[in-house]
Design a protein around this motif. Structure first.
Motif, PDB file in Angstrom:
ATOM      1  N   TYR A  63     -13.717   5.698   3.444  1.00 21.24           N
ATOM      2  CA  TYR A  63     -13.489   4.294   3.095  1.00 21.24           C
ATOM      3  C   TYR A  63     -14.022   3.470   4.262  1.00 21.24           C
ATOM      4  O   TYR A  63     -13.918   3.889   5.425  1.00 21.24           O
TER       5      TYR A  63
ATOM      6  N   ILE B  73     -10.722  14.148  -2.079  1.00 21.49           N
ATOM      7  CA  ILE B  73     -10.622  14.237  -3.543  1.00 21.49           C
ATOM      8  C   ILE B  73     -10.575  15.714  -3.923  1.00 21.49           C
ATOM      9  O   ILE B  73     -11.190  16.554  -3.240  1.00 21.49           O
TER      10      ILE B  73
ATOM     11  N   GLY C  87     -14.762  -0.643  -3.720  1.00 18.97           N
ATOM     12  CA  GLY C  87     -16.117  -1.210  -3.688  1.00 18.97           C
ATOM     13  C   GLY C  87     -16.913  -1.003  -4.968  1.00 18.97           C
ATOM     14  O   GLY C  87     -17.664  -1.890  -5.380  1.00 18.97           O
TER      15      GLY C  87
ATOM     16  N   SER D 199     -20.460   6.506   0.875  1.00 19.37           N
ATOM     17  CA  SER D 199     -19.188   6.376   0.140  1.00 19.37           C
ATOM     18  C   SER D 199     -19.457   6.286  -1.352  1.00 19.37           C
ATOM     19  O   SER D 199     -18.658   6.771  -2.162  1.00 19.37           O
ATOM     20  N   THR D 200     -20.569   5.673  -1.718  1.00 20.85           N
ATOM     21  CA  THR D 200     -20.872   5.533  -3.144  1.00 20.85           C
ATOM     22  C   THR D 200     -20.952   6.903  -3.819  1.00 20.85           C
ATOM     23  O   THR D 200     -20.343   7.114  -4.868  1.00 20.85           O
TER      24      THR D 200
ATOM     25  N   ILE E  30     -31.270   2.012  11.416  1.00 21.93           N
ATOM     26  CA  ILE E  30     -31.283   0.813  12.269  1.00 21.93           C
ATOM     27  C   ILE E  30     -30.428   1.113  13.497  1.00 21.93           C
ATOM     28  O   ILE E  30     -29.269   1.514  13.363  1.00 21.93           O
TER      29      ILE E  30
ATOM     30  N   PHE F  29     -33.220  -0.719   4.658  1.00 25.60           N
ATOM     31  CA  PHE F  29     -33.292   0.470   5.519  1.00 25.60           C
ATOM     32  C   PHE F  29     -32.120   1.381   5.183  1.00 25.60           C
ATOM     33  O   PHE F  29     -30.959   0.954   5.200  1.00 25.60           O
TER      34      PHE F  29
ATOM     35  N   GLY G 147     -21.698   0.095   5.088  1.00 25.17           N
ATOM     36  CA  GLY G 147     -20.485   0.820   4.685  1.00 25.17           C
ATOM     37  C   GLY G 147     -19.636   1.236   5.881  1.00 25.17           C
ATOM     38  O   GLY G 147     -19.348   0.438   6.781  1.00 25.17           O
TER      39      GLY G 147
ATOM     40  N   ALA H 241     -14.512   8.013  -6.268  1.00 27.76           N
ATOM     41  CA  ALA H 241     -13.851   8.479  -7.494  1.00 27.76           C
ATOM     42  C   ALA H 241     -14.327   7.678  -8.712  1.00 27.76           C
ATOM     43  O   ALA H 241     -14.004   8.030  -9.844  1.00 27.76           O
TER      44      ALA H 241
ATOM     45  N   CYS I 197     -24.912  -3.945   5.136  1.00 32.27           N
ATOM     46  CA  CYS I 197     -24.305  -3.230   3.995  1.00 32.27           C
ATOM     47  C   CYS I 197     -24.172  -1.762   4.392  1.00 32.27           C
ATOM     48  O   CYS I 197     -24.418  -0.860   3.583  1.00 32.27           O
TER      49      CYS I 197
ATOM     50  N   GLY J 110     -14.757  11.831   1.698  1.00 30.29           N
ATOM     51  CA  GLY J 110     -15.659  10.703   1.905  1.00 30.29           C
ATOM     52  C   GLY J 110     -14.971   9.674   2.781  1.00 30.29           C
ATOM     53  O   GLY J 110     -13.823   9.873   3.201  1.00 30.29           O
TER      54      GLY J 110
ATOM     55  N   ARG K 186     -11.016   9.995   3.197  1.00 29.03           N
ATOM     56  CA  ARG K 186     -10.250  10.122   1.951  1.00 29.03           C
ATOM     57  C   ARG K 186     -10.723  11.376   1.224  1.00 29.03           C
ATOM     58  O   ARG K 186     -11.923  11.580   1.061  1.00 29.03           O
TER      59      ARG K 186
ATOM     60  N   GLU L 216     -35.205   4.979   7.325  1.00 30.24           N
ATOM     61  CA  GLU L 216     -35.067   4.919   8.786  1.00 30.24           C
ATOM     62  C   GLU L 216     -33.689   4.376   9.121  1.00 30.24           C
ATOM     63  O   GLU L 216     -33.107   3.619   8.348  1.00 30.24           O
TER      64      GLU L 216
HETATM   65  C1  LIG Z   1     -13.079   9.313  -1.747  1.00 31.50           C
HETATM   66  C2  LIG Z   1     -13.399   7.909  -2.166  1.00 31.50           C
HETATM   67  C3  LIG Z   1     -12.925   7.441  -3.376  1.00 31.50           C
HETATM   68  C4  LIG Z   1     -13.216   6.147  -3.781  1.00 31.50           C
HETATM   69  N1  LIG Z   1     -12.800   5.726  -5.011  1.00 31.50           N
HETATM   70  C5  LIG Z   1     -13.129   4.496  -5.454  1.00 31.50           C
HETATM   71  C6  LIG Z   1     -12.782   4.080  -6.763  1.00 31.50           C
HETATM   72  O1  LIG Z   1     -12.141   4.818  -7.516  1.00 31.50           O
HETATM   73  N2  LIG Z   1     -13.163   2.843  -7.163  1.00 31.50           N
HETATM   74  C7  LIG Z   1     -13.861   2.003  -6.351  1.00 31.50           C
HETATM   75  O2  LIG Z   1     -14.146   0.880  -6.768  1.00 31.50           O
HETATM   76  N3  LIG Z   1     -14.215   2.374  -5.105  1.00 31.50           N
HETATM   77  C8  LIG Z   1     -13.872   3.602  -4.635  1.00 31.50           C
HETATM   78  N4  LIG Z   1     -14.233   3.991  -3.388  1.00 31.50           N
HETATM   79  C9  LIG Z   1     -14.887   3.014  -2.512  1.00 31.50           C
HETATM   80  C10 LIG Z   1     -16.349   2.829  -2.865  1.00 31.50           C
HETATM   81  O3  LIG Z   1     -16.941   4.081  -3.079  1.00 31.50           O
HETATM   82  C11 LIG Z   1     -17.033   2.086  -1.726  1.00 31.50           C
HETATM   83  O4  LIG Z   1     -16.340   0.873  -1.471  1.00 31.50           O
HETATM   84  C12 LIG Z   1     -18.483   1.734  -2.040  1.00 31.50           C
HETATM   85  O5  LIG Z   1     -19.187   2.855  -2.490  1.00 31.50           O
HETATM   86  C13 LIG Z   1     -19.124   1.167  -0.786  1.00 31.50           C
HETATM   87  O6  LIG Z   1     -20.513   1.048  -0.990  1.00 31.50           O
HETATM   88  P1  LIG Z   1     -21.430   0.677   0.252  1.00 31.50           P
HETATM   89  O7  LIG Z   1     -22.803   0.484  -0.292  1.00 31.50           O
HETATM   90  O8  LIG Z   1     -20.790  -0.416   1.028  1.00 31.50           O
HETATM   91  O9  LIG Z   1     -21.325   1.962   1.214  1.00 31.50           O
HETATM   92  P2  LIG Z   1     -22.164   3.320   1.173  1.00 31.50           P
HETATM   93  O10 LIG Z   1     -22.292   3.859  -0.185  1.00 31.50           O
HETATM   94  O11 LIG Z   1     -21.583   4.208   2.208  1.00 31.50           O
HETATM   95  O12 LIG Z   1     -23.587   2.862   1.639  1.00 31.50           O
HETATM   96  C14 LIG Z   1     -23.851   2.480   2.982  1.00 31.50           C
HETATM   97  C15 LIG Z   1     -25.188   3.096   3.350  1.00 31.50           C
HETATM   98  O13 LIG Z   1     -25.593   2.618   4.622  1.00 31.50           O
HETATM   99  C16 LIG Z   1     -26.345   3.626   5.264  1.00 31.50           C
HETATM  100  N5  LIG Z   1     -26.355   3.294   6.687  1.00 31.50           N
HETATM  101  C17 LIG Z   1     -25.274   3.202   7.501  1.00 31.50           C
HETATM  102  N6  LIG Z   1     -25.643   2.840   8.737  1.00 31.50           N
HETATM  103  C18 LIG Z   1     -26.995   2.695   8.708  1.00 31.50           C
HETATM  104  C19 LIG Z   1     -27.965   2.345   9.688  1.00 31.50           C
HETATM  105  N7  LIG Z   1     -27.605   2.039  10.944  1.00 31.50           N
HETATM  106  N8  LIG Z   1     -29.267   2.324   9.324  1.00 31.50           N
HETATM  107  C20 LIG Z   1     -29.636   2.615   8.038  1.00 31.50           C
HETATM  108  N9  LIG Z   1     -28.758   2.966   7.085  1.00 31.50           N
HETATM  109  C21 LIG Z   1     -27.452   2.988   7.407  1.00 31.50           C
HETATM  110  C22 LIG Z   1     -25.560   4.890   4.924  1.00 31.50           C
HETATM  111  O14 LIG Z   1     -26.347   6.051   5.036  1.00 31.50           O
HETATM  112  C23 LIG Z   1     -25.112   4.612   3.493  1.00 31.50           C
HETATM  113  O15 LIG Z   1     -25.984   5.194   2.537  1.00 31.50           O
HETATM  114  C24 LIG Z   1     -13.988   5.288  -2.947  1.00 31.50           C
HETATM  115  C25 LIG Z   1     -14.478   5.760  -1.742  1.00 31.50           C
HETATM  116  C26 LIG Z   1     -14.199   7.066  -1.343  1.00 31.50           C
HETATM  117  C27 LIG Z   1     -14.753   7.571  -0.046  1.00 31.50           C
END
Ligand SMILES: Cc1cc2nc3c(=O)[nH]c(=O)nc-3n(C[C@H](O)[C@H](O)[C@H](O)COP(=O)(O)OP(=O)(O)OC[C@H]3O[C@@H](n4cnc5c(N)ncnc54)[C@H](O)[C@@H]3O)c2cc1C
Length: 386
Positions: free
Chosen positions: A311, A232, A341, A44-45, A178, A34, A209, A49, A207, A309, A230, A176
């Motif tokens: 963290y 950029i 991440g 965050s993805t 959750i 979802f 984030g 950076a 997952c 974005g 954070r 959708e």
């Molecule tokens: C500015 C910045 C710079 C960074 N630089 C680096 C770097 O240089 N190297 C590195 O390794 N990492 C870096 N990171 C960290 C890295 O980007 C993240 O740790 C990683 O992308 C996390 O992935 P994720 O899938 O957990 O989160 P996300 O990519 O945020 O994915 C989570 C998803 O869950 C969805 N979601 C949330 N709640 C719900 C819900 N209730 N129902 C349905 N969907 C939901 C959101 O819409 C989102 O798409 C950086 C992050 C930022 C913000």
């Protein structure tokens, strides 16, 4: 009520890498991801950076990141669909932590642990630093820690490739939100969607984030994680650098790397936790003198753009939290990645898939990153946090 075998909340890089790995390990059940925002504008993805490094002080981080870096090296071919390579623009220009007299010994200690784990990192003298960045001002430096296999990539392309590959293997993505995870007698039973419908499943993986902490708290499973803004910035210089930049971390914590013909930079500001995507041009002002001091070409720069974005910041030890919650059967999490991440996502997806399909970690022992470590007061104290 619809039924699934595994539900993943959040289709970012973690959710998608996990969904893909479950299928690759042979999970044949119904896997539903979802995702509340299929544009991924605030994920965050998409806003990362994209720095990929193996240089840490803790073995679990080194091994997880090394496994993931090797996966990214093979990614374009291994994730190809119908012969079309999955390009992720992985530029292995290295990672460079600049050291002062006082920080040099700690970096040298890290190198020993990294080398023991197969990482080709090394300590460089000031003269050697100039072979990597000829324009660098080394007057207040004692050298640096350089890891030549590391670099940076395009996070959005990684995410889209995982998503497409997972879908091609039969994983369903549903746009959708959750609302909450459903539980009964300390076991998950499914999810309630914001539109009011429900799905049942014995396994739910959080997952989500930066939104994952609030979701966990809703079912009484609070974790030490908060969303943290954070920012950029990207800028142009009149005098271009002679060589491509490694992802370079100044002793002040300001980091910079090339982004096409421009330079991308950032810094971990002291901000209040919360969901906040406001990007402020003025926040760049304190960074400029630091950049100009380190690389004289940055004295005359033009700030082009930037973004903010979130963290998913782990307030206890800034490291990932991976695995099944000891107090809630079937509730798995992949949260708390703070700023690292992207560089761990392939290993995290595989680790979670092994836990679910085989009942244990096989390829990488991610036990030190377990959920229970906070109550057990067994934190993973990492020196190399950016
Ligand atoms: C500015 C910045 C710079 C960074 N630089 C680096 C770097 O240089 N190297 C590195 O390794 N990492 C870096 N990171 C960290 C890295 O980007 C993240 O740790 C990683 O992308 C996390 O992935 P994720 O899938 O957990 O989160 P996300 O990519 O945020 O994915 C989570 C998803 O869950 C969805 N979601 C949330 N709640 C719900 C819900 N209730 N129902 C349905 N969907 C939901 C959101 O819409 C989102 O798409 C950086 C992050 C930022 C913000």
């Amino acid at each position: 009520m619809e039924k699934a075998d595994v539900i993943i909340v959040g289709g970012g890089v973690m959710g998608s890498s996990t969904a893909y790995s479950l299928r690759k390990l042979g999970h044949e059940g119904r896997i539903v991801v979802f995702e509340k925002d299929s544009t991924y504008n605030q994920s965050s993805t998409s806003l990362s950076a994209g720095g990929i490094r193996q240089v840490y002080s803790q073995e679990v981080n080194i091994q997880l990141s090394r496994f993931s870096l090797k996966a990214y090296e093979k990614f374009p071919d291994e994730m190809a669909i119908d012969g079309v390579r999955a390009e992720i623009d992985f530029k292995q220009h290295g990672y460079l932590f600049l050291a002062t007299e006082s920080s040099f010994p700690a970096y040298a200690k890290q190198v020993a642990t990294q080398n023991k784990n197969g990482v080709l990192s090394e300590m460089l003298s000031n003269e050697e630093l100039l072979t990597i960045i000829p324009e660098l001002n080394t007057e207040d430096l004692a050298g640096g820690l350089f890891s030549k296999e590391d670099g940076y990539l395009d996070p959005y392309s990684v995410l889209q490739s995982y998503r497409k590959s997972a879908q091609s293997l039969g994983v369903e993505y549903i746009s959708e939100e959750i609302d909450t995870i459903l539980t009964e007698r300390s076991k998950v039973t499914g999810v309630l969607l914001a539109n009011g419908s429900t799905y049942s499943a014995p396994i739910v993986i959080n997952c989500a984030g930066a939104w994952g902490g609030a979701l966990s708290e809703k079912i009484g499973m609070a974790l030490p994680i908060v969303p943290l803004k954070r920012q950029i910035y990207t800028f142009d210089t009149t005098e271009h650098l002679k060589k491509p930049l490694p992802l370079t971390i100044d002793p002040t914590g300001v980091y910079f790397r090339h982004e096409g013909g421009q330079v991308l930079c950032g810094f971990s500001e002291d901000v209040k936790p919360g969901i906040d995507f406001r990007w402020r041009r003025s926040s760049f002002d304190p960074l400029w003198p630091i950049l100009a001091h380190r690389v004289p070409n940055f004295e005359s720069l033009k700030l082009e753009s930037g973004w903010a974005g979130l963290y998913n910041h782990n307030t206890a030890d800034q490291n990932a939290i991976i695995g099944e919650h000891p107090e809630m059967g079937g509730y798995f999490v992949a949260l708390g990645f703070s700023g690292h991440g992207m560089q761990q996502a392939p290993g995290v997806g595989l680790g979670l898939a092994e836990l679910i399909c085989k009942g244990k970690f096989e390829t990488l022992d991610l036990t030190p990153l377990r959920v229970g470590r906070f109550k057990e007061n067994d934190l993973v104290i990492e020196d190399a946090i950016v």
